[in-house]
Design a protein around this motif. Structure first.
Motif, PDB file in Angstrom:
ATOM      1  N   ILE A 132       0.850  -1.206   0.000  1.00 35.74           N
ATOM      2  CA  ILE A 132       0.000   0.000   0.000  1.00 35.74           C
ATOM      3  C   ILE A 132       0.882   1.252   0.000  1.00 35.74           C
ATOM      4  CG2 ILE A 132      -1.703   1.308   1.344  1.00 35.74           C
ATOM      5  CD1 ILE A 132      -2.926  -1.407   2.156  1.00 35.74           C
ATOM      6  N   ALA A 133       1.921   1.226   0.841  1.00 36.38           N
ATOM      7  CA  ALA A 133       2.826   2.388   0.905  1.00 36.38           C
ATOM      8  C   ALA A 133       3.504   2.593  -0.462  1.00 36.38           C
ATOM      9  CB  ALA A 133       3.870   2.170   1.992  1.00 36.38           C
ATOM     10  N   GLY A 134       3.962   1.511  -1.079  1.00 36.67           N
ATOM     11  CA  GLY A 134       4.626   1.596  -2.393  1.00 36.67           C
ATOM     12  C   GLY A 134       3.691   2.139  -3.461  1.00 36.67           C
ATOM     13  N   MET A 184       4.084 -12.098  13.880  1.00 35.66           N
ATOM     14  CA  MET A 184       3.994 -11.311  12.638  1.00 35.66           C
ATOM     15  C   MET A 184       3.932  -9.836  12.986  1.00 35.66           C
ATOM     16  SD  MET A 184       1.362 -12.822   9.885  1.00 35.66           S
ATOM     17  CE  MET A 184       0.271 -13.583  10.996  1.00 35.66           C
ATOM     18  N   PHE A 185       4.448  -8.988  12.103  1.00 39.09           N
ATOM     19  CA  PHE A 185       4.362  -7.558  12.397  1.00 39.09           C
ATOM     20  C   PHE A 185       3.094  -6.972  11.769  1.00 39.09           C
ATOM     21  CE2 PHE A 185       5.741  -6.235   8.211  1.00 39.09           C
ATOM     22  CZ  PHE A 185       5.486  -4.875   8.147  1.00 39.09           C
ATOM     23  N   ALA A 186       2.542  -5.955  12.432  1.00 43.66           N
ATOM     24  CA  ALA A 186       1.355  -5.219  11.961  1.00 43.66           C
ATOM     25  C   ALA A 186       0.229  -6.136  11.479  1.00 43.66           C
ATOM     26  CB  ALA A 186       1.751  -4.244  10.863  1.00 43.66           C
ATOM     27  N   THR A 187      -0.586  -6.552  12.433  1.00 44.83           N
ATOM     28  CA  THR A 187      -1.731  -7.401  12.071  1.00 44.83           C
ATOM     29  C   THR A 187      -3.025  -6.756  12.574  1.00 44.83           C
ATOM     30  OG1 THR A 187      -1.423  -8.631  14.115  1.00 44.83           O
ATOM     31  CG2 THR A 187      -0.470  -9.598  12.148  1.00 44.83           C
ATOM     32  N   PHE A 188      -4.129  -7.113  11.955  1.00 44.08           N
ATOM     33  CA  PHE A 188      -5.447  -6.721  12.458  1.00 44.08           C
ATOM     34  C   PHE A 188      -5.915  -7.808  13.425  1.00 44.08           C
ATOM     35  CE2 PHE A 188      -5.753  -4.597   8.174  1.00 44.08           C
ATOM     36  CZ  PHE A 188      -5.783  -3.303   8.658  1.00 44.08           C
ATOM     37  N   SER A 189      -7.015  -7.501  14.153  1.00 42.13           N
ATOM     38  CA  SER A 189      -7.482  -8.505  15.127  1.00 42.13           C
ATOM     39  C   SER A 189      -7.949  -9.788  14.423  1.00 42.13           C
ATOM     40  CB  SER A 189      -8.596  -7.929  15.994  1.00 42.13           C
ATOM     41  OG  SER A 189      -9.677  -7.583  15.162  1.00 42.13           O
TER      42      SER A 189
HETATM   43  C1  LIG Z   1       1.171   2.043   4.574  1.00 42.17           C
HETATM   44  C2  LIG Z   1       0.123   3.081   4.595  1.00 42.17           C
HETATM   45  C3  LIG Z   1       0.430   4.384   4.064  1.00 42.17           C
HETATM   46  C4  LIG Z   1      -1.083   2.816   5.041  1.00 42.17           C
HETATM   47  C5  LIG Z   1      -1.398   1.533   5.672  1.00 42.17           C
HETATM   48  C6  LIG Z   1      -2.812   1.194   5.445  1.00 42.17           C
HETATM   49  C7  LIG Z   1      -3.151   0.061   6.296  1.00 42.17           C
HETATM   50  C8  LIG Z   1      -3.989   0.284   7.498  1.00 42.17           C
HETATM   51  C9  LIG Z   1      -2.723  -1.149   5.971  1.00 42.17           C
HETATM   52  C10 LIG Z   1      -2.963  -2.352   6.787  1.00 42.17           C
HETATM   53  C11 LIG Z   1      -1.998  -3.375   6.359  1.00 42.17           C
HETATM   54  C12 LIG Z   1      -2.071  -4.590   7.216  1.00 42.17           C
HETATM   55  C13 LIG Z   1      -1.895  -4.464   8.679  1.00 42.17           C
HETATM   56  C14 LIG Z   1      -2.312  -5.738   6.632  1.00 42.17           C
HETATM   57  C15 LIG Z   1      -2.363  -7.027   7.324  1.00 42.17           C
HETATM   58  C16 LIG Z   1      -1.413  -7.956   6.629  1.00 42.17           C
HETATM   59  C17 LIG Z   1      -1.397  -9.283   7.305  1.00 42.17           C
HETATM   60  C18 LIG Z   1      -0.585  -9.452   8.498  1.00 42.17           C
HETATM   61  C19 LIG Z   1      -2.148 -10.264   6.808  1.00 42.17           C
HETATM   62  C20 LIG Z   1      -2.188 -11.613   7.379  1.00 42.17           C
HETATM   63  O1  LIG Z   1      -1.744 -12.472   6.378  1.00 42.17           O
HETATM   64  P1  LIG Z   1      -1.952 -14.025   6.542  1.00 42.17           P
HETATM   65  O2  LIG Z   1      -1.335 -14.621   5.310  1.00 42.17           O
HETATM   66  O3  LIG Z   1      -1.246 -14.444   7.768  1.00 42.17           O
HETATM   67  O4  LIG Z   1      -3.417 -14.265   6.593  1.00 42.17           O
END
Ligand SMILES: CC(C)=CCC/C(C)=C/CC/C(C)=C/CC/C(C)=C/COP(=O)(O)O
Length: 276
Positions: A132-134, A184-189
């Motif tokens: 997304i950043a790229g 993992m780095f930066a994940t959603f819940s």
């Molecule tokens: C980078 C900029 C400018 C904005 C960021 C926008 C944003 C909120 C992106 C979220 C990206 C994010 C946290 C994605 C999750 C990726 C992830 C860990 C997926 C899990 O993959 P899986 O293969 O383990 O299911």
């Protein structure tokens, strides 16, 4: 005096007990100290069943109801499973077996543990944030309207991917494999769930997008394809996902690309977006 088998068959035809469900092998709760399994072994015994049914059929059905209420549904297995049940159980068994076999980088001490740092680099290459950043950076730098159109659609695809994967993960709620280490780095819940793999959907979708919309030399095209396969494989090798999570994710990524093509944003469909 009928044999236990005959008497069970006779009972089954008119007996609510023929719906009696057994403990699933998957949960493996056969421990004698486990009150749940003890309760089931006692009540599942043909002798016990025949006696209790003949004595008081209403008590038996009450007991069965109680048992079913006490057990979560996924802990039960039907006595007469359908072909679909058997096919799904077999697929699940193969999936779990293959997932365990292929999780060779799940820990530092695993058989390919020394490759874990490399696999984590591959993981980052398929993460949402760099993509997304790229894309935002390229959009900002792009000076041609054709270039902006392609990058805007890629950005739209990446955001749509996050939303769709989040929805499916939230609905299916399949836990990640037990051998996964959640580092993992930066994940959603919702990323505590594993079906489908977000990395696999992104890798499949982005690679198709690049192959169709960028002019690339043949060696680069091959590298793009290999990258998508490696990102997907690395999910299982790192122990992050089951094989079916990745296989479905790869398929879903291809479908998402079809969706992006269908709803392609162009200066004629969305002029306001292209005037900026
Ligand atoms: C980078 C900029 C400018 C904005 C960021 C926008 C944003 C909120 C992106 C979220 C990206 C994010 C946290 C994605 C999750 C990726 C992830 C860990 C997926 C899990 O993959 P899986 O293969 O383990 O299911």
């Amino acid at each position: 005096m009928p044999s236990p088998r005959v008497s069970r068959a006779a009972n089954n035809s008119a007996n609510p007990m023929n719906k009696l469900e057994f403990m699933s092998l998957l949960t493996n709760r056969t421990n004698a100290s486990d009150p749940v399994s003890v309760r089931h072994r006692t009540s599942d015994s043909p002798v016990h069943r025949k006696d209790s049914f003949n004595a008081t059929s209403s008590t038996a059905s009450q007991q069965q109801q109680q048992q079913q209420q006490q057990l979560p549904e996924e802990d039960c297995m039907k006595l007469n499973p359908s072909f679909l049940d058997i096919a799904l159980s077999s697929l699940l068994a193969v999936d779990l077996w293959l997932t365990k076999k292929m999780g060779v980088c799940a820990r530092e001490g695993s058989s390919w543990g020394s490759a874990r740092p490399l696999m984590k680099l591959v993981e980052i290459s398929g993460h949402g944030i760099p993509w997304i950043a790229g894309s935002l950076y390229c959009l900002y730098k792009s000076d041609s309207s054709a270039g902006r159109e392609v990058i805007l659609n890629l950005l739209f695809a990446l955001l749509l991917d996050l939303v769709l994967v989040g929805i499916v993960k939230g609905i299916v709620k399949r836990r990640r494999p037990v051998h996964n280490r959640m580092d993992m780095f930066a994940t959603f819940s919702v990323d505590k769930y594993s079906f489908p793999s977000g990395h696999a959907t992104r890798a499949a979708m982005v690679s198709r997008f690049m192959l169709n919309h960028l002019v690339l030399a043949v060696p680069v095209r091959i590298l793009v394809m290999l990258w998508a396969i490696l990102v997907s494989l690395s999910r299982v090798m790192l122990g992050r996902h089951n094989v079916t999570d990745v296989a479905f994710g790869f398929f879903m990524g291809h479908m998402q690309y079809g969706l992006i093509e269908y709803f392609w944003l162009s200066p004629s469909t969305l002029p306001a977006l292209f005037r900026m």
